[in-house]
Design a protein around this motif. Structure first.
Motif, PDB file in Angstrom:
ATOM      1  N   ASN A 228       0.822  -1.277   0.116  1.00 59.18           N
ATOM      2  CA  ASN A 228       0.060   0.103   0.085  1.00 59.18           C
ATOM      3  C   ASN A 228       0.865   1.456   0.009  1.00 59.18           C
ATOM      4  OD1 ASN A 228      -2.257  -1.443  -0.212  1.00 59.18           O
ATOM      5  ND2 ASN A 228      -2.700  -0.985   2.084  1.00 59.18           N
ATOM      6  N   LYS A 249      -8.156  -5.195   1.087  1.00 65.84           N
ATOM      7  CA  LYS A 249      -7.269  -5.380   0.170  1.00 65.84           C
ATOM      8  C   LYS A 249      -5.924  -4.679   0.389  1.00 65.84           C
ATOM      9  CE  LYS A 249     -10.738  -5.876  -3.260  1.00 65.84           C
ATOM     10  NZ  LYS A 249     -11.475  -5.437  -4.358  1.00 65.84           N
ATOM     11  N   ASP A 251      -2.066  -3.900  -1.661  1.00 61.64           N
ATOM     12  CA  ASP A 251      -1.251  -3.680  -2.974  1.00 61.64           C
ATOM     13  C   ASP A 251      -0.028  -4.102  -2.672  1.00 61.64           C
ATOM     14  OD1 ASP A 251      -3.482  -2.836  -4.525  1.00 61.64           O
ATOM     15  OD2 ASP A 251      -3.178  -0.856  -4.013  1.00 61.64           O
ATOM     16  N   ASP A 262       3.240  -5.718  -9.233  1.00 62.25           N
ATOM     17  CA  ASP A 262       1.952  -5.361  -8.604  1.00 62.25           C
ATOM     18  C   ASP A 262       1.035  -6.407  -8.311  1.00 62.25           C
ATOM     19  OD1 ASP A 262       3.397  -2.923  -7.813  1.00 62.25           O
ATOM     20  OD2 ASP A 262       2.222  -1.808  -9.512  1.00 62.25           O
ATOM     21  N   GLU A 264      -2.316  -7.685  -5.810  1.00 61.84           N
ATOM     22  CA  GLU A 264      -3.347  -7.414  -4.829  1.00 61.84           C
ATOM     23  C   GLU A 264      -3.637  -8.678  -4.081  1.00 61.84           C
ATOM     24  OE1 GLU A 264      -8.001  -6.323  -5.608  1.00 61.84           O
ATOM     25  OE2 GLU A 264      -7.036  -4.469  -5.563  1.00 61.84           O
ATOM     26  N   THR A 266      -5.925  -9.973  -0.533  1.00 59.08           N
ATOM     27  CA  THR A 266      -6.956  -9.783   0.780  1.00 59.08           C
ATOM     28  C   THR A 266      -6.756 -10.773   1.776  1.00 59.08           C
ATOM     29  OG1 THR A 266      -8.509  -8.807  -0.900  1.00 59.08           O
ATOM     30  CG2 THR A 266      -9.346  -9.373   1.241  1.00 59.08           C
TER      31      THR A 266
END
Length: 420
Positions: A228, A249, A251, A262, A264, A266
């Motif tokens: 993030n 979430k 990043d 990159d 993502e 969760t």
């Protein structure tokens, strides 16, 4: 059955290495070690090699090394006894036969006048083949007394435990607990070599097949650069952010094969002690290095030694109830639980038990190694040993109290685990 085997192997190994410590240093000091035993009670297996008989006994609750001079030595051959003597080529007595002499037709029958089996090693007597003539026969230092067909090697004074220097006796007793610490260290090093030593690099370790990391496409060996937008410098940073972000979430900016990506992710929600925490199914990174493994083994040995002393302190101050102590039954039940977690956890459990055995034996309690060492300390201060009969009585009382405590602890274990 797996638990039974694991318990026997672990407990047997702890006792074996403990007694091996006593055995090695006693032999180095020149003490005659009559028996090296694993277990207590009736013999299941026996094999004699050299001066020592190696035995496995029925009850897997301990072991011992029987050293010359620790128990009353041999039988008392009194004047008037008729014995048979066998000789070597140098005319030294190699066997003194007390009974059933007819099985040794080559022995020389002698009516004993006087014997010295410890210092000067001779026997005086009247041979049957020479009327009224007293003769002196020199005894070989490794001669044996034979009674009912069973041979027992004599122990000259210089082969007895009590004749050795204070330092030699101290090491022979201290070496038992010492070997338990050495065993624990070796086990922890072996675990570190096989599993690897956790590092604090921001690199992903093993990915679990059912975790969020696997689903998102993360791979083992990925280097986390930021999450993030926050720069990541250590594995601790990765763990802290993930734990604080259940169902949120994140990043991930990673480096894989020299290329930035990159992804993502969760984190799933996990409840620990009533608190919500995020997890993604990734183990910490590890490094398989012999140097790191040795360092890790030393740290683990120190850590668990410290923890056991902390628990002992709580027991002494009353913060820890004696009802919470466990004996062989409790250890068996715990071994059963640990065995379900895999071989590495079982190895770690063995290392912890080994340290525990070493510490318990070093406590200054009569009948334990620590009690023996305590008497050696008194001897060092006084300049002379404590009377053996008085010391023996103290150890006997201590042993009786330990057996009573073992019964209480075992009964508590049975009630706790089987009579709920």
């Amino acid at each position: 059955m797996t638990t039974v085997i694991a318990f026997i192997v672990i407990f047997g190994a702890l006792v074996f290495f403990h007694e091996l410590g006593h055995f090695i240093f006693a032999k180095r000091a020149g003490v005659l070690c009559r028996e090296f035993a694993i277990g207590m009670g009736p013999k299941v297996f026996s094999h004699k090699k050299g001066e020592t008989t190696y035995t496995i006994r029925l009850l897997p609750i301990g072991g011992f090394v029987r050293m010359a001079g620790e128990d009353p030595e041999m039988v008392d051959i009194k004047p008037g006894h008729r014995v048979g003597l066998l000789f070597d080529q140098e005319e030294k007595v190699t066997k003194i036969i007390l009974n059933k002499k007819e099985k040794y037709p080559n022995c020389r029958i002698v009516e004993v006048e006087y014997t010295d089996l410890e210092k000067d090693l001779f026997i005086k007597g009247y041979p049957d083949d020479e009327e009224e003539q007293l003769k002196t026969f020199i005894i070989h230092p490794q001669a044996a007394i034979v009674e009912n067909g069973i041979e027992s090697q004599i122990a000259p004074i210089d082969r007895q435990f009590g004749s050795k220097t204070l330092g030699q006796r101290f090491m022979a007793i201290f070496a038992g607990p010492m070997m338990n610490f050495v065993l624990a260290f070796v086990v922890f090093v072996l675990i570190a070599l096989l599993q690897g030593v956790p590092t604090n690099e921001p690199k992903l370790g093993v990915i679990t097949p059912d975790g969020a990391a696997k689903a998102a496409g993360l791979k083992q060996g990925d280097i986390v650069q930021s999450i993030n937008g926050s720069e990541i410098s250590s594995w601790s940073d990765v763990v802290e952010i993930i734990r604080k972000s259940p169902n949120k979430k994140l990043d991930f900016s990673i480096l894989r094969g020299g290329k930035e990506k990159d992804i993502e992710v969760t984190p799933k929600e996990n409840i620990v002690d009533g608190n919500k925490m995020g997890i993604i199914g990734v183990y910490s990174p590890v490094e398989k290095s012999p140097v790191q493994a040795v360092t890790s083994g030393a740290k683990d040995t120190y850590f668990w030694t410290k923890q056991i002393f902390v628990m002992l302190g709580k027991l002494v101050t009353g913060q820890f109830s004696i009802n919470a102590l466990s004996g062989p039954v409790g250890i068996y039940v715990s071994t059963d639980e640990v065995a379900k977690s895999g071989i590495y956890y079982l190895m770690k459990w063995a290392g912890i038990l080994s340290i525990n055995l070493g510490i318990m034996n070093l406590l200054p309690i009569p009948a334990l190694d620590g009690g023996r060492l305590m008497f050696f300390a008194v001897e060092a201060v006084r300049g002379k040993p404590v009377d053996r009969q008085k010391e023996g009585m103290v150890h006997f009382i201590g042993f009786a109290l330990l057996m009573l405590l073992m019964l209480v602890v075992t009964w508590n274990d049975i009630q706790r685990f089987f009579l709920k």
